[in-house]
Design a protein around this motif. Structure first.
Motif, mmCIF file in Angstrom:
data_model
loop_
_atom_site.group_PDB
_atom_site.id
_atom_site.type_symbol
_atom_site.label_atom_id
_atom_site.label_comp_id
_atom_site.label_asym_id
_atom_site.label_seq_id
_atom_site.Cartn_x
_atom_site.Cartn_y
_atom_site.Cartn_z
ATOM 1 N N VAL B 11 -15.425 -9.452 -52.422
ATOM 2 C CA VAL B 11 -15.035 -8.784 -51.176
ATOM 3 C C VAL B 11 -14.769 -7.318 -51.482
ATOM 4 N N ILE B 12 -15.354 -6.446 -50.670
ATOM 5 C CA ILE B 12 -15.147 -5.004 -50.842
ATOM 6 C C ILE B 12 -14.526 -4.468 -49.555
ATOM 7 N N LEU B 13 -13.388 -3.809 -49.702
ATOM 8 C CA LEU B 13 -12.673 -3.262 -48.554
ATOM 9 C C LEU B 13 -12.256 -1.829 -48.828
ATOM 10 N N SER B 14 -12.030 -1.107 -47.777
ATOM 11 C CA SER B 14 -11.427 0.220 -47.897
ATOM 12 C C SER B 14 -9.915 0.084 -47.809
ATOM 13 N N GLU B 15 -9.214 1.035 -48.396
ATOM 14 C CA GLU B 15 -7.749 1.022 -48.309
ATOM 15 C C GLU B 15 -7.305 0.945 -46.850
ATOM 16 N N ALA B 16 -6.230 0.204 -46.632
ATOM 17 C CA ALA B 16 -5.603 -0.005 -45.319
ATOM 18 C C ALA B 16 -6.310 -1.073 -44.496
ATOM 19 N N GLN B 82 -4.288 -2.076 -50.725
ATOM 20 C CA GLN B 82 -4.215 -0.824 -51.464
ATOM 21 C C GLN B 82 -5.214 -0.869 -52.618
ATOM 22 N N TRP B 83 -5.547 0.288 -53.151
ATOM 23 C CA TRP B 83 -6.483 0.369 -54.266
ATOM 24 C C TRP B 83 -5.997 -0.497 -55.435
ATOM 25 N N SER B 84 -4.679 -0.539 -55.592
ATOM 26 C CA SER B 84 -4.100 -1.296 -56.715
ATOM 27 C C SER B 84 -4.227 -2.811 -56.533
ATOM 28 N N ASP B 85 -4.703 -3.254 -55.382
ATOM 29 C CA ASP B 85 -4.913 -4.690 -55.174
ATOM 30 C C ASP B 85 -6.252 -5.143 -55.751
ATOM 31 N N THR B 86 -7.045 -4.214 -56.243
ATOM 32 C CA THR B 86 -8.307 -4.577 -56.872
ATOM 33 C C THR B 86 -8.045 -5.534 -58.019
ATOM 34 N N ALA B 87 -8.616 -6.730 -57.929
ATOM 35 C CA ALA B 87 -8.318 -7.781 -58.902
ATOM 36 C C ALA B 87 -9.166 -9.000 -58.542
ATOM 37 N N GLU B 88 -9.042 -10.028 -59.370
ATOM 38 C CA GLU B 88 -9.666 -11.303 -59.045
ATOM 39 C C GLU B 88 -8.571 -12.269 -58.607
ATOM 40 N N TYR B 89 -8.839 -12.990 -57.535
ATOM 41 C CA TYR B 89 -7.851 -13.870 -56.939
ATOM 42 C C TYR B 89 -8.338 -15.314 -57.028
ATOM 43 N N PHE B 90 -7.445 -16.176 -57.500
ATOM 44 C CA PHE B 90 -7.775 -17.583 -57.683
ATOM 45 C C PHE B 90 -6.837 -18.460 -56.875
ATOM 46 N N CYS B 91 -7.413 -19.362 -56.133
ATOM 47 C CA CYS B 91 -6.662 -20.391 -55.442
ATOM 48 C C CYS B 91 -6.593 -21.611 -56.351
ATOM 49 N N ALA B 92 -5.470 -22.325 -56.338
ATOM 50 C CA ALA B 92 -5.322 -23.500 -57.191
ATOM 51 C C ALA B 92 -4.549 -24.575 -56.461
ATOM 52 N N VAL B 93 -4.898 -25.813 -56.763
ATOM 53 C CA VAL B 93 -4.285 -26.965 -56.099
ATOM 54 C C VAL B 93 -3.834 -27.958 -57.152
ATOM 55 N N PHE B 103 -8.550 -25.140 -60.182
ATOM 56 C CA PHE B 103 -8.742 -23.774 -59.693
ATOM 57 C C PHE B 103 -10.065 -23.638 -58.952
ATOM 58 N N GLY B 104 -10.078 -22.726 -57.971
ATOM 59 C CA GLY B 104 -11.324 -22.311 -57.372
ATOM 60 C C GLY B 104 -12.064 -21.354 -58.297
ATOM 61 N N SER B 105 -13.246 -20.952 -57.886
ATOM 62 C CA SER B 105 -14.088 -20.107 -58.731
ATOM 63 C C SER B 105 -13.680 -18.641 -58.699
ATOM 64 N N GLY B 106 -12.738 -18.303 -57.829
ATOM 65 C CA GLY B 106 -12.223 -16.946 -57.816
ATOM 66 C C GLY B 106 -12.944 -16.041 -56.826
ATOM 67 N N THR B 107 -12.232 -15.050 -56.327
ATOM 68 C CA THR B 107 -12.795 -14.010 -55.462
ATOM 69 C C THR B 107 -12.443 -12.658 -56.053
ATOM 70 N N GLN B 108 -13.471 -11.878 -56.323
ATOM 71 C CA GLN B 108 -13.246 -10.526 -56.828
ATOM 72 C C GLN B 108 -13.042 -9.599 -55.633
ATOM 73 N N LEU B 109 -11.882 -8.974 -55.568
ATOM 74 C CA LEU B 109 -11.582 -8.014 -54.511
ATOM 75 C C LEU B 109 -11.681 -6.606 -55.072
ATOM 76 N N THR B 110 -12.481 -5.786 -54.445
ATOM 77 C CA THR B 110 -12.576 -4.366 -54.797
ATOM 78 C C THR B 110 -12.111 -3.561 -53.602
ATOM 79 N N VAL B 111 -11.092 -2.743 -53.817
ATOM 80 C CA VAL B 111 -10.579 -1.878 -52.755
ATOM 81 C C VAL B 111 -10.989 -0.449 -53.071
ATOM 82 N N LEU B 112 -11.707 0.149 -52.166
ATOM 83 C CA LEU B 112 -12.188 1.519 -52.353
ATOM 84 C C LEU B 112 -11.147 2.508 -51.865
#
Lengths: 114, 113
Positions: B11-16, B82-93, B103-112
């Motif tokens: 997922v790629i998002l802009s700040e805010a 925020q830009w600092s939220d750029t990371a990989e996010y994993f859901c787990a059950v 764990f899920g396979s993860g979602t890479q978040l890139t904040v521009l």
């Protein structure tokens, strides 16, 4: 306090060699897990230790993989006759006990098999 | 067997911008649900967890997640990234019957910026 410690942080080995990966859990944590994280994949469960109980080995991908936990603390994951598909980041995690999640993860060992 | 699906791989998002990352799981019994985050070069850290009670869970850094039992979902949200939220996010059950954390396979978040 100290977190989960894993060593080495990086390991490059030749195909066919054996490797040992070490995990020092947080002091007092009775539950210890090994996971594998491959590129583009999620975290794959490998093995779980809880106190003195028999480990849950259901996630080990082949008989080349084994793990020990000595004295209820330090754990060693051994991969024999490594293959290129074993290349991954191997993560160790611990928790106070199984019912007391969440897990605290180490920084992992990046294994590269050439 | 228990499984966790994260449908957004990158997922790629802009700040805010607002964020919602999907997580669905397959197990129908009692579950404990987690979101972990892995910042570049760092180890996995717990973002938030759900064990019982209020299905809307607040986590660190302004993140929240809502457990919808009927949909087997535990989506992660943040109103303004925020830009600092750029990371990989994993859901787990974690379920008592499966006796392991999946764990899920993860979602890479890139904040521009």
């Amino acid at each position: 306090g100290a977190g989960v410690s894993q060593s080495p942080s990086n390991k490059v080995t030749e195909k066919g060699k054996d490797v040992e990966l070490r995990c020092d859990p947080i002091s007092g944590h009775t539950a210890l897990y090994w996971y594998r994280q491959s590129l583009g994949q999620g975290l794959e469960f490998l093995i779980y230790f809880q106190g003195n109980s028999a480990p849950d080995k259901s996630g080990l991908p082949s008989d080349r993989f084994s793990a020990e936990r000595t004295g209820g603390s330090v754990s060693t994951l051994t991969i024999q006759r490594t293959q290129q598909e074993d290349s991954a980041v191997y993560l160790c995690a611990s928790s106070y006990d199984r019912g007391n999640l969440p897990l605290h993860f180490g920084n992992g060992t990046r294994l590269t098999v050439t | 067997a228990q499984s966790v699906s994260q449908h957004n791989h990158h997922v790629i998002l802009s700040e805010a911008a607002s964020l919602e990352l999907g997580c669905n799981y397959s197990y129908g019994g009692t579950v404990n649900l987690f979101w972990y985050v892995q910042y570049p070069g760092q180890h996995l850290q717990l973002l938030l967890k759900y064990f019982s009670g209020d299905p809307l869970v607040k986590g660190i850094k302004g993140f929240e997640a809502e457990f919808i039992k009927s949909k087997f979902s535990f989506n992660l949200r943040k109103p303004s990234v925020q830009w600092s939220d750029t990371a990989e996010y994993f859901c787990a059950v974690f379920s008592g019957s499966a006796r392991q954390l999946t764990f899920g396979s993860g979602t890479q978040l890139t904040v521009l910026p």
